[in-house]
Design a protein around this motif. Structure first.
Motif, mmCIF file in Angstrom:
data_model
loop_
_atom_site.group_PDB
_atom_site.id
_atom_site.type_symbol
_atom_site.label_atom_id
_atom_site.label_comp_id
_atom_site.label_asym_id
_atom_site.label_seq_id
_atom_site.Cartn_x
_atom_site.Cartn_y
_atom_site.Cartn_z
ATOM 1 N N ASN A 178 116.366 -1.316 56.350
ATOM 2 C CA ASN A 178 114.682 -1.074 55.959
ATOM 3 C C ASN A 178 114.712 -1.532 54.595
ATOM 4 N N SER A 179 113.175 -1.653 54.324
ATOM 5 C CA SER A 179 113.019 -1.952 52.950
ATOM 6 C C SER A 179 111.613 -1.158 52.645
ATOM 7 N N VAL A 208 105.197 -0.238 58.725
ATOM 8 C CA VAL A 208 104.590 1.131 58.697
ATOM 9 C C VAL A 208 103.687 1.477 57.477
ATOM 10 N N ARG A 209 102.596 1.857 57.430
ATOM 11 C CA ARG A 209 101.863 2.259 56.205
ATOM 12 C C ARG A 209 101.825 3.936 56.387
ATOM 13 N N ALA A 211 115.182 -7.445 56.397
ATOM 14 C CA ALA A 211 113.838 -7.979 56.145
ATOM 15 C C ALA A 211 113.637 -7.386 54.470
ATOM 16 N N SER A 212 112.879 -7.877 53.826
ATOM 17 C CA SER A 212 112.259 -7.231 52.607
ATOM 18 C C SER A 212 110.933 -7.379 52.572
ATOM 19 N N THR A 223 109.242 -1.599 56.130
ATOM 20 C CA THR A 223 109.329 -2.358 57.197
ATOM 21 C C THR A 223 110.866 -2.202 57.693
ATOM 22 N N TYR A 224 111.024 -2.311 59.125
ATOM 23 C CA TYR A 224 112.408 -2.158 59.726
ATOM 24 C C TYR A 224 112.341 -2.757 60.902
ATOM 25 N N SER A 225 113.470 -3.007 61.712
ATOM 26 C CA SER A 225 113.507 -3.577 63.029
ATOM 27 C C SER A 225 113.882 -2.336 64.204
#
Length: 158
Positions: free
Chosen positions: A142-143, A116-117, A79-80, A130-132
């Motif tokens: 991740n991105s 996550v912020r 994901a980006s 962002t990650y899974s």
């Protein structure tokens, strides 16, 4: 609830929960599927629930075909993310220094896409990752992106 309809009710509830968090901006097809929807890349917008004026845009793969049509397919882990200031930034309530702000299923049970912020107080910025992950093993894919906050705007932490 009868035994056969319970899984369908759970799938329907999961689909409603997913739709409430994201707004689809658009998509492009990547693979034609004769039966069921095509494989595609979707772009979705997520407004930060704790920070007014910040929206995160996620692009990610969605699996089509018969499994994808019924929500049984496992989407890819890639994901980006790009988060941007889309209005005046304000933080009405204190936020955590690190906090998961979105989580969405990308497989029937075991896999989730997360945002996550994080607060970078030294640079007065908000960093979004962002990650899974999976129940057993996550993905290192991740991105990350960051939004600078004007120094006149306080970032209250709890």
């Amino acid at each position: 609830m009868p035994r056969l309809t319970r899984p369908f009710a759970l799938l329907f509830a999961a689909a409603l929960a997913t739709a409430a968090g994201a707004e689809e901006i658009g998509s492009v097809d990547t693979v034609f599927k004769f039966i069921g929807p095509d494989h595609k890349i979707v772009v979705e917008a997520y407004d930060d629930p704790g920070v007014n004026g910040v929206t995160c845009y996620i692009s990610r793969a969605k699996t089509g075909g018969i499994k994808g049509a019924f929500g049984l397919a496992e989407d890819k882990s890639e994901a980006s993310i790009a988060c941007r200031q889309v209005g005046p930034i304000s933080i009405p309530k204190p936020i955590r220094e690190q906090e998961e702000i979105f989580s969405e299923r990308i497989s029937l049970v075991f896999k989730r896409l997360r945002i996550v912020r994080m607060v970078d107080p030294k640079r007065h910025a908000l960093v979004y990752l962002t990650y899974s992950d999976r129940v057993i093993e996550g993905s290192p894919q991740n991105s990350v992106t960051a939004v600078a906050v004007d120094r006149a705007v306080p970032i209250p932490l709890r």
